[in-house]
Design a protein around this motif. Structure first.
Motif, short mmCIF file in Angstrom:
data_model
loop_
_atom_site.label_atom_id
_atom_site.label_comp_id
_atom_site.label_asym_id
_atom_site.label_seq_id
_atom_site.Cartn_x
_atom_site.Cartn_y
_atom_site.Cartn_z
N ASN A 60 1.60 11.83 -9.62
CA ASN A 60 2.44 12.86 -9.04
C ASN A 60 3.85 12.27 -8.88
OD1 ASN A 60 3.85 14.49 -7.08
ND2 ASN A 60 1.89 15.43 -6.55
N LYS A 61 4.75 12.68 -9.75
CA LYS A 61 6.08 12.07 -9.82
C LYS A 61 6.84 12.19 -8.51
CE LYS A 61 10.30 12.02 -12.59
NZ LYS A 61 11.02 12.63 -13.75
N ALA A 62 6.82 13.37 -7.90
CA ALA A 62 7.57 13.59 -6.66
C ALA A 62 7.05 12.70 -5.54
CB ALA A 62 7.48 15.06 -6.25
N GLY A 68 0.81 -1.21 0.00
CA GLY A 68 0.00 0.00 0.00
C GLY A 68 0.84 1.26 0.00
N ILE A 69 2.12 1.15 0.38
CA ILE A 69 2.97 2.34 0.53
C ILE A 69 3.15 3.11 -0.78
CG2 ILE A 69 5.28 3.13 1.19
CD1 ILE A 69 5.41 0.79 3.15
N PRO A 70 3.41 2.47 -1.93
CA PRO A 70 3.59 3.26 -3.17
C PRO A 70 2.37 4.09 -3.57
CG PRO A 70 4.42 1.03 -3.45
CD PRO A 70 3.67 1.04 -2.16
N PHE A 71 1.22 3.83 -2.98
CA PHE A 71 -0.01 4.51 -3.39
C PHE A 71 -0.48 5.54 -2.35
CE2 PHE A 71 0.30 0.53 -5.56
CZ PHE A 71 -0.22 0.76 -6.83
N LYS A 110 10.74 5.24 -2.24
CA LYS A 110 11.85 5.28 -1.28
C LYS A 110 11.41 4.74 0.08
CE LYS A 110 14.41 9.17 -3.30
NZ LYS A 110 14.84 10.59 -3.11
N ALA A 111 10.16 4.92 0.40
CA ALA A 111 9.63 4.40 1.66
C ALA A 111 9.33 2.90 1.55
CB ALA A 111 8.37 5.15 2.06
#
Length: 431
Positions: free
Chosen positions: A212-214, A194-197, A221-222
């Motif tokens: 949102n690229k940033a 779920g973290i990448p979203f 990274k997380a």
């Protein structure tokens, strides 16, 4: 209106106490009315392996056993610390976990839905469900699911907080949670996906996906360190034990159940677990989709949950309950957004009656028999001289599962009719 608001405020404030009291009342009641499983001297099926692990821990011996059961160390370790018989120790600790999971579910649904009454109702649903931690622990104490469900709920709570306000401290906390969680069950790793979203990383408008690229790079990274730490935890569980050869293979198990569990069995398993509530998000898809627009991080976890329900094994109902907070959130949002529809007598009365049958509220969990020639009667669940295998969609006699599935589909058509009654009447003309 003020009276209703006061009642909701009261429930939001004292709900935890009320639910705890209800839990212990039900636990005492089930102890008097539910017989424990007798198969394998009360150890059940997988429970035989979990009992063996506790015996080895208490004796100070190296832990050895068949995969994947021997890797699930957390609950057996905690159980080994209690000064009672192994089955009584499992019963005590899993009953405690059942209470905590119910309170965590109330907290999470209350926060996400903003409706304490709806959250309260789903916890009661969980307490009454024959396959959920409270009732099933009385029947089958040597189990490793109750603590695993707590890790899922804690993971979802942390993801929600990260979604609202991202901090690296929370990421580290989530990483520690999943690392410990995989010592209980391997599927806790799914929470990390779920973290990448998180945040407003992905937006879907007018059929177009905007990223949102940033935010996406920050989320990756997380995710990577959490994922690596989680894999490290799984690796350590393999190092801590001696795996005995038993012919188990992860890929083989997936391949087997992909072919062996039909779509009909899977659908019946969902109905057996969620009852007729399963159909409600499909009646009001906008409300259901709104949940995932607000909580995008739930999308990959739900995808994994659906896959695990299909390929993890035969106990479909149990695998669905692992991720019950997500299903309850979606159904709850549908109920909240469309209250006027669900408060109609023609809707809530058949819903309530069918749920009493689905949950087997007034019926024991039956024993398992190797040689069985009794008769089971399907009616949204299974009744009569039933065998434990017959109340599970995948393991039951095929005609029993088929009959129940047909009943659920017929009841679904009933709700479809009342949902679209005006359109249907306009389409059909009598001459």
């Amino acid at each position: 209106m003020k009276k209703t608001t006061k009642q909701i405020d009261f429930l939001g404030r004292y709900g935890y106490v009320i639910l705890s009291v209800i839990f212990f009342v039900l636990l005492a009641l089930y102890n008097q009315t539910q017989d424990s499983i007798t198969f394998n001297n009360g150890e059940g099926f997988d429970g035989v392996k979990y009992v063996d692990v506790v015996e080895q821990m208490r004796a100070g011996e190296p832990v050895a056993g068949p995969a994947p059961f021997v890797y699930r160390l957390a609950t057996p370790y905690l159980t080994s610390l209690l000064p009672y018989s192994i089955l009584n120790s499992y019963f005590i600790i899993n009953s405690f976990f059942a209470l905590i999971s119910g309170l965590l579910l109330f907290y999470w649904l209350k926060k996400t839905l903003g409706k304490p009454l709806v959250a309260f109702g789903f916890v009661i649903y969980l307490f009454l469900h024959w396959q959920a931690s409270l009732r099933f622990t009385v029947f089958y104490p040597a189990d490793c699911d109750p603590l695993a469900i707590i890790f899922v709920m804690l993971g979802l709570i942390l993801l929600q907080k990260l979604n609202e306000h991202f901090t690296w401290k929370k990421v580290m906390l989530l990483s520690a949670l999943i690392f410990i969680g995989v010592f209980q069950r391997e599927f806790i790793l799914s929470i990390a996906f779920g973290i990448p979203f998180l945040g407003n990383c992905f937006k879907i408008e007018n059929g177009q996906i905007t990223i949102n690229k940033a935010l996406f790079i920050r989320n990756l990274k997380a995710f990577l360190p959490v994922f690596i730490v989680s894999l490290l935890g799984i690796w350590i569980t393999h190092l801590l034990v001696i795996t005995l050869e038993n012919g188990y293979g992860f890929i083989h198990a997936i391949y087997r159940w992909m072919h062996q569990k039909s779509v009909f069995m899977l659908l019946a398993g969902f109905f057996y677990t969620l009852g007729i509530l399963l159909i409600f998000p499909f009646l009001f898809p906008k409300s259901a989709v709104s949940v995932f627009k607000k909580h995008v991080y739930l999308v990959p976890i739900l995808a994994i949950a659906l896959a695990l329900a299909w390929i993890s094994g035969g106990d479909t109902e149990r695998f669905i309950l692992w991720y019950c907070p997500i299903y309850f959130l979606v159904i709850g949002q549908v109920l909240v957004d469309n209250k006027s529809f669900f408060l109609r007598k023609r809707v809530w009365i058949p819903t309530l009656i069918s749920l009493v049958l689905t949950l087997r509220v007034f019926w024991q969990i039956p024993q398992y028999y190797l040689d069985y020639e009794g008769v089971s009667y399907p009616f949204f669940a299974v009744f009569g001289e039933d065998n434990f295998s017959d109340i599970l969609a995948t393991h039951a006699t095929k005609w029993v599962t088929t009959a129940n599935l047909i009943l659920y589909l017929l009841l679904s058509l009933y709700f479809v009719y009342w949902r679209f009654v005006d359109k249907i009447r306009n389409m059909i003309r009598w001459q």
